[in-house]
Design a protein around this motif. Structure first.
Motif, mmCIF file in Angstrom:
data_model
loop_
_atom_site.group_PDB
_atom_site.id
_atom_site.type_symbol
_atom_site.label_atom_id
_atom_site.label_comp_id
_atom_site.label_asym_id
_atom_site.label_seq_id
_atom_site.Cartn_x
_atom_site.Cartn_y
_atom_site.Cartn_z
ATOM 1 N N PHE A 59 33.400 42.680 29.753
ATOM 2 C CA PHE A 59 34.167 42.064 30.827
ATOM 3 C C PHE A 59 34.580 43.117 31.844
ATOM 4 C CE2 PHE A 59 34.894 39.302 27.176
ATOM 5 C CZ PHE A 59 34.693 38.046 27.723
ATOM 6 N N THR A 60 34.837 42.676 33.084
ATOM 7 C CA THR A 60 35.396 43.550 34.111
ATOM 8 C C THR A 60 36.765 43.023 34.498
ATOM 9 O OG1 THR A 60 34.343 42.293 35.870
ATOM 10 C CG2 THR A 60 33.148 44.200 35.052
ATOM 11 N N CYS A 61 37.668 43.933 34.744
ATOM 12 C CA CYS A 61 39.029 43.572 35.126
ATOM 13 C C CYS A 61 39.026 43.057 36.559
ATOM 14 C CB CYS A 61 39.945 44.786 34.990
ATOM 15 S SG CYS A 61 41.634 44.467 35.520
ATOM 16 N N GLY A 62 39.813 42.025 36.840
ATOM 17 C CA GLY A 62 39.897 41.466 38.176
ATOM 18 C C GLY A 62 40.698 42.319 39.135
ATOM 19 N N THR A 63 41.522 43.217 38.631
ATOM 20 C CA THR A 63 42.367 44.040 39.478
ATOM 21 C C THR A 63 41.775 45.438 39.699
ATOM 22 O OG1 THR A 63 44.284 42.878 38.588
ATOM 23 C CG2 THR A 63 44.710 44.931 39.766
ATOM 24 N N CYS A 64 41.456 46.126 38.610
ATOM 25 C CA CYS A 64 41.010 47.518 38.728
ATOM 26 C C CYS A 64 39.507 47.707 38.526
ATOM 27 C CB CYS A 64 41.785 48.407 37.764
ATOM 28 S SG CYS A 64 41.447 48.039 36.036
ATOM 29 N N ASN A 65 38.770 46.640 38.246
ATOM 30 C CA ASN A 65 37.316 46.666 38.040
ATOM 31 C C ASN A 65 36.867 47.564 36.894
ATOM 32 O OD1 ASN A 65 36.785 44.822 40.057
ATOM 33 N ND2 ASN A 65 36.646 46.406 41.629
ATOM 34 N N GLU A 66 37.705 47.769 35.913
ATOM 35 C CA GLU A 66 37.312 48.555 34.743
ATOM 36 C C GLU A 66 36.458 47.681 33.822
ATOM 37 O OE1 GLU A 66 39.302 50.825 30.922
ATOM 38 O OE2 GLU A 66 40.526 50.482 32.707
ATOM 39 N N LYS A 126 34.796 46.245 26.590
ATOM 40 C CA LYS A 126 34.255 45.314 25.611
ATOM 41 C C LYS A 126 35.329 44.298 25.253
ATOM 42 C CE LYS A 126 30.878 48.432 23.694
ATOM 43 N NZ LYS A 126 30.434 49.179 22.538
ATOM 44 N N LYS A 127 34.897 43.244 24.573
ATOM 45 C CA LYS A 127 35.798 42.133 24.289
ATOM 46 C C LYS A 127 37.018 42.549 23.472
ATOM 47 C CE LYS A 127 35.783 37.478 22.578
ATOM 48 N NZ LYS A 127 34.988 36.391 22.080
ATOM 49 N N ASN A 128 36.814 43.452 22.510
ATOM 50 C CA ASN A 128 37.937 43.854 21.669
ATOM 51 C C ASN A 128 38.937 44.742 22.405
ATOM 52 O OD1 ASN A 128 36.291 46.057 21.824
ATOM 53 N ND2 ASN A 128 36.071 46.348 19.625
ATOM 54 N N GLN A 129 38.614 45.224 23.591
ATOM 55 C CA GLN A 129 39.515 46.076 24.365
ATOM 56 C C GLN A 129 40.274 45.310 25.447
ATOM 57 O OE1 GLN A 129 36.538 48.705 25.844
ATOM 58 N NE2 GLN A 129 36.655 50.088 24.091
ATOM 59 N N VAL A 130 39.919 44.053 25.664
ATOM 60 C CA VAL A 130 40.487 43.281 26.782
ATOM 61 C C VAL A 130 41.985 43.050 26.615
ATOM 62 C CG1 VAL A 130 40.419 41.048 27.971
ATOM 63 C CG2 VAL A 130 38.303 42.182 27.340
ATOM 64 N N ARG A 131 42.427 42.639 25.429
ATOM 65 C CA ARG A 131 43.848 42.326 25.206
ATOM 66 C C ARG A 131 44.726 43.545 25.526
ATOM 67 N NH1 ARG A 131 46.173 37.735 24.871
ATOM 68 N NH2 ARG A 131 44.529 36.984 23.549
ATOM 69 N N ARG A 156 45.521 38.748 35.604
ATOM 70 C CA ARG A 156 45.515 37.383 35.119
ATOM 71 C C ARG A 156 44.110 36.882 34.801
ATOM 72 N NH1 ARG A 156 49.746 36.108 32.779
ATOM 73 N NH2 ARG A 156 51.623 36.485 33.935
ATOM 74 N N HIS A 157 43.069 37.627 35.176
ATOM 75 C CA HIS A 157 41.718 37.163 34.897
ATOM 76 C C HIS A 157 40.750 38.335 34.730
ATOM 77 C CE1 HIS A 157 41.721 37.702 39.264
ATOM 78 N NE2 HIS A 157 40.422 37.892 39.160
ATOM 79 N N VAL A 158 39.693 38.050 33.988
ATOM 80 C CA VAL A 158 38.595 38.992 33.786
ATOM 81 C C VAL A 158 37.288 38.232 34.022
ATOM 82 C CG1 VAL A 158 39.783 40.509 32.160
ATOM 83 C CG2 VAL A 158 38.567 38.526 31.304
ATOM 84 N N GLN A 185 41.182 31.917 28.202
ATOM 85 C CA GLN A 185 39.800 31.485 28.026
ATOM 86 C C GLN A 185 38.830 32.583 27.600
ATOM 87 O OE1 GLN A 185 39.049 29.930 31.910
ATOM 88 N NE2 GLN A 185 39.514 27.830 31.304
ATOM 89 N N TYR A 186 39.095 33.830 27.890
ATOM 90 C CA TYR A 186 38.099 34.880 27.652
ATOM 91 C C TYR A 186 37.767 35.017 26.165
ATOM 92 C CZ TYR A 186 40.963 38.479 25.497
ATOM 93 O OH TYR A 186 41.722 39.199 24.619
ATOM 94 N N ASP A 187 38.714 34.716 25.292
ATOM 95 C CA ASP A 187 38.507 34.893 23.856
ATOM 96 C C ASP A 187 37.455 33.917 23.308
ATOM 97 O OD1 ASP A 187 39.033 36.274 21.516
ATOM 98 O OD2 ASP A 187 40.482 34.776 20.841
#
Length: 187
Positions: A4-11, A14-19, A28-30, A43-45
């Motif tokens: 996933f990419t962050c909606g704010t900082c574009n980092e 992986k899924k386990n690092q999103v939380r 608020r979104h990825v 929803q991302y989970d």
């Protein structure tokens, strides 16, 4: 694994690092890196599987391949649901309730017992084995219901074998026999 990419900082993460990143970045979104779909925090989970590279780059010409392992696993998960209906022991029923939500329930007994002890926190090996045996019983019950003996189809216009043999002999007798001349090869 889905990225996933962050909606704010574009980092990219992986899924386990999103939380962990969501608490730090307070976004608020990825967005999924492969399919470019935006997901909010809730929803991302649920986004476990994404499009493949072939699907992404081939577009409308893509022909999906059937994964036999996924079909077997989906059948096994359905058996877990059916076994829950047949369970009489409350401990077995509770365990089946817990593992019904998993999509990776093992189909072999030792791995199943290990899975149940780790994921469902059921340390009672006897209950785990009873649960596995119940699922296997439901599986054999379904297999026996599907395996109906096939009767040969009898055709009313079927001719006896003797008549068919006579017709073949007549056809062969009607054809003229042409003999080829042998030619000698001189060296």
């Amino acid at each position: 694994m889905v990225s996933f990419t962050c909606g704010t900082c574009n980092e990219v993460m992986k899924k386990n690092q999103v939380r962990k990143h969501l608490t730090r970045c307070r976004t608020r979104h990825v967005a999924c890196l492969d399919c470019n779909v935006d997901f909010n925090i809730a929803q991302y989970d649920e986004h476990r599987k994404c499009i493949t590279e072939e699907q992404k780059y081939q577009g409308s010409t893509y022909q999906p391949k059937v994964n036999k392992g996924e079909i077997k696993q989906a059948g096994w998960a359905a058996l877990v649901g059916k076994a829950k209906q047949n369970a009489k022991d409350p401990r077995v029923k509770k365990l089946l309730d817990q593992i019904e939500g998993f999509d990776n329930v093992p189909r072999k007994k030792p791995k199943f017992v290990n899975f149940v002890s780790n994921c469902a926190r059921c340390r009672d090996k006897e209950v785990a084995e009873k649960t596995f045996d119940l699922i296997k019983a439901v599986e054999t019950e379904e297999k026996s219901a599907v395996a109906v003996p096939v009767k040969p189809i009898e055709d009313a216009t079927e001719q006896p074998a003797k008549e068919i043999a006579e017709e073949v002999v007549e056809e062969v007798a009607e054809k003229p026999v042409v003999k080829k001349k042998k030619t000698k090869v001189v060296q």
